[in-house]
Design a protein around this motif. Structure first.
Motif, short mmCIF file in Angstrom:
data_model
loop_
_atom_site.label_atom_id
_atom_site.label_comp_id
_atom_site.label_asym_id
_atom_site.label_seq_id
_atom_site.Cartn_x
_atom_site.Cartn_y
_atom_site.Cartn_z
N ASN A 143 43.36 79.51 51.47
CA ASN A 143 44.07 79.03 52.65
C ASN A 143 43.06 78.48 53.64
O ASN A 143 42.00 79.08 53.84
CB ASN A 143 44.85 80.17 53.31
CG ASN A 143 45.90 80.75 52.40
OD1 ASN A 143 46.30 80.14 51.43
ND2 ASN A 143 46.35 81.96 52.73
N TYR A 144 43.42 77.40 54.28
CA TYR A 144 42.55 76.78 55.27
C TYR A 144 43.33 76.75 56.58
O TYR A 144 44.37 76.13 56.69
CB TYR A 144 42.14 75.38 54.83
CG TYR A 144 41.48 75.39 53.49
CD1 TYR A 144 40.14 75.74 53.36
CD2 TYR A 144 42.20 75.10 52.33
CE1 TYR A 144 39.53 75.78 52.12
CE2 TYR A 144 41.60 75.14 51.09
CZ TYR A 144 40.26 75.48 50.98
OH TYR A 144 39.66 75.53 49.76
N ARG A 145 42.80 77.45 57.58
CA ARG A 145 43.50 77.64 58.86
C ARG A 145 42.76 76.89 59.96
O ARG A 145 41.55 77.00 60.08
CB ARG A 145 43.55 79.13 59.18
CG ARG A 145 44.34 79.49 60.40
CD ARG A 145 44.33 81.02 60.58
NE ARG A 145 45.20 81.44 61.64
CZ ARG A 145 44.85 81.48 62.91
NH1 ARG A 145 43.62 81.14 63.27
NH2 ARG A 145 45.71 81.88 63.83
N PHE A 146 43.53 76.13 60.77
CA PHE A 146 42.94 75.31 61.82
C PHE A 146 43.74 75.48 63.11
O PHE A 146 44.96 75.30 63.12
CB PHE A 146 42.97 73.83 61.45
CG PHE A 146 42.32 73.55 60.13
CD1 PHE A 146 40.94 73.41 60.03
CD2 PHE A 146 43.08 73.44 58.98
CE1 PHE A 146 40.34 73.16 58.81
CE2 PHE A 146 42.49 73.20 57.75
CZ PHE A 146 41.12 73.06 57.67
N LYS A 147 43.05 75.82 64.19
CA LYS A 147 43.69 75.82 65.50
C LYS A 147 43.91 74.37 65.89
O LYS A 147 43.04 73.53 65.71
CB LYS A 147 42.83 76.53 66.53
CG LYS A 147 42.78 78.02 66.36
CD LYS A 147 42.02 78.68 67.49
CE LYS A 147 42.00 80.17 67.31
NZ LYS A 147 41.23 80.83 68.38
N LEU A 148 45.07 74.08 66.45
CA LEU A 148 45.42 72.71 66.80
C LEU A 148 45.21 72.40 68.29
O LEU A 148 45.81 71.48 68.83
CB LEU A 148 46.88 72.43 66.41
CG LEU A 148 47.15 72.46 64.90
CD1 LEU A 148 48.63 72.30 64.63
CD2 LEU A 148 46.35 71.37 64.20
N THR A 149 44.33 73.13 68.93
CA THR A 149 44.04 72.92 70.34
C THR A 149 43.63 71.46 70.59
O THR A 149 42.70 70.97 69.97
CB THR A 149 42.90 73.86 70.80
OG1 THR A 149 43.23 75.19 70.43
CG2 THR A 149 42.67 73.75 72.30
N GLY A 150 44.35 70.80 71.46
CA GLY A 150 44.03 69.41 71.81
C GLY A 150 44.48 68.37 70.81
O GLY A 150 44.29 67.17 71.02
N THR A 151 45.10 68.81 69.72
CA THR A 151 45.49 67.87 68.67
C THR A 151 46.64 66.96 69.13
O THR A 151 46.68 65.79 68.76
CB THR A 151 45.89 68.62 67.40
OG1 THR A 151 44.77 69.43 66.99
CG2 THR A 151 46.25 67.68 66.27
N GLY A 152 47.55 67.47 69.95
CA GLY A 152 48.66 66.65 70.43
C GLY A 152 48.17 65.41 71.16
O GLY A 152 48.58 64.29 70.86
N ALA A 153 47.28 65.61 72.12
CA ALA A 153 46.74 64.47 72.88
C ALA A 153 45.92 63.55 71.99
O ALA A 153 45.96 62.33 72.12
CB ALA A 153 45.89 64.98 74.05
N ALA A 154 45.18 64.13 71.05
CA ALA A 154 44.36 63.32 70.15
C ALA A 154 45.24 62.48 69.22
O ALA A 154 44.91 61.31 68.96
CB ALA A 154 43.43 64.21 69.34
N LEU A 155 46.35 63.03 68.73
CA LEU A 155 47.26 62.25 67.88
C LEU A 155 47.93 61.12 68.66
O LEU A 155 48.16 60.04 68.12
CB LEU A 155 48.31 63.15 67.23
CG LEU A 155 47.82 63.98 66.05
CD1 LEU A 155 48.85 65.03 65.66
CD2 LEU A 155 47.46 63.10 64.87
N GLU A 156 48.22 61.36 69.93
CA GLU A 156 48.76 60.28 70.76
C GLU A 156 47.73 59.16 70.90
O GLU A 156 48.06 57.98 70.82
CB GLU A 156 49.14 60.81 72.14
CG GLU A 156 50.41 61.64 72.14
CD GLU A 156 50.74 62.18 73.52
OE1 GLU A 156 50.26 61.62 74.53
OE2 GLU A 156 51.49 63.17 73.58
N ARG A 157 46.46 59.54 71.08
CA ARG A 157 45.40 58.54 71.20
C ARG A 157 45.20 57.80 69.88
O ARG A 157 44.95 56.60 69.86
CB ARG A 157 44.08 59.22 71.63
CG ARG A 157 42.88 58.29 71.71
CD ARG A 157 43.11 57.18 72.74
NE ARG A 157 41.97 56.32 72.89
CZ ARG A 157 41.81 55.15 72.26
NH1 ARG A 157 42.74 54.72 71.42
NH2 ARG A 157 40.74 54.42 72.46
N LEU A 158 45.36 58.50 68.76
CA LEU A 158 45.23 57.86 67.45
C LEU A 158 46.29 56.78 67.28
O LEU A 158 45.99 55.67 66.82
CB LEU A 158 45.37 58.92 66.34
CG LEU A 158 45.20 58.42 64.92
CD1 LEU A 158 43.75 58.03 64.65
CD2 LEU A 158 45.64 59.49 63.93
#
Length: 166
Positions: A143-158
């Protein structure tokens, strides 16, 4: 007064040159811990995709790549990984403890330390990623676990990267 037409011509040529910026060179940006850029074809100057990544303490890098047709891919890589491009890598995509979908991972022969999972243009999964706290990719080897801190804003920028060509 004779210099005005020359300056006007020079300004028009400069503006025209700037409108054809070579998309093959990544125009870098950063949102939180995420680093991203726009990538394209050196010969045509056409934008192909925007990509962002973040490195976790484990040494694993989590990637998001979005093409101009808005297909989104999630990638995982580690410098020590050597995966077989001909093997089957099906992973469960779990966000905040809830199974969102399963996806077949693809390892490209030119980079056997990275695996890509295609999400297509699925807005449901994308929205879950933007609002989620933890992403877990589950495979029979681990299993590979990743905290998604800041991912929402980064996906919007993407996504905005595609709209503004960088």
């Amino acid at each position: 007064m004779q210099h005005r037409p020359r300056m006007l011509v020079a300004a028009i040529l400069l503006a025209a040159a700037l409108s054809f910026i070579d998309a093959s060179q990544a125009r870098a940006w950063q949102v939180g811990n995420w680093n991203g850029g726009a990538y394209g074809n050196r010969a045509t100057g056409q934008l192909n995709y925007c990509q962002m990544s973040v490195r976790y303490q484990s040494g694993i890098v989590l990637w998001f790549r979005q093409y101009t047709n808005y297909n989104l891919y999630v990638g995982l890589s580690h410098t020590n990984w050597r995966m077989n491009p001909n093997s089957n890598y099906t992973l469960a995509f779990v966000i905040d403890g809830q199974l969102v979908r399963r996806a077949r991972g693809v390892v490209l022969p030119e980079n056997v330390s990275r695996i890509w999972l295609g999400l297509g243009t699925d807005r449901y999964t994308r929205n879950r990623l933007q609002r989620g706290l933890v992403l877990m990719l589950v495979h029979n080897s681990g299993n590979y676990r990743f905290k998604l801190t800041g991912t929402g804003a980064a996906l919007e920028r993407l996504e905005r990267c595609l709209e503004i060509r960088g």
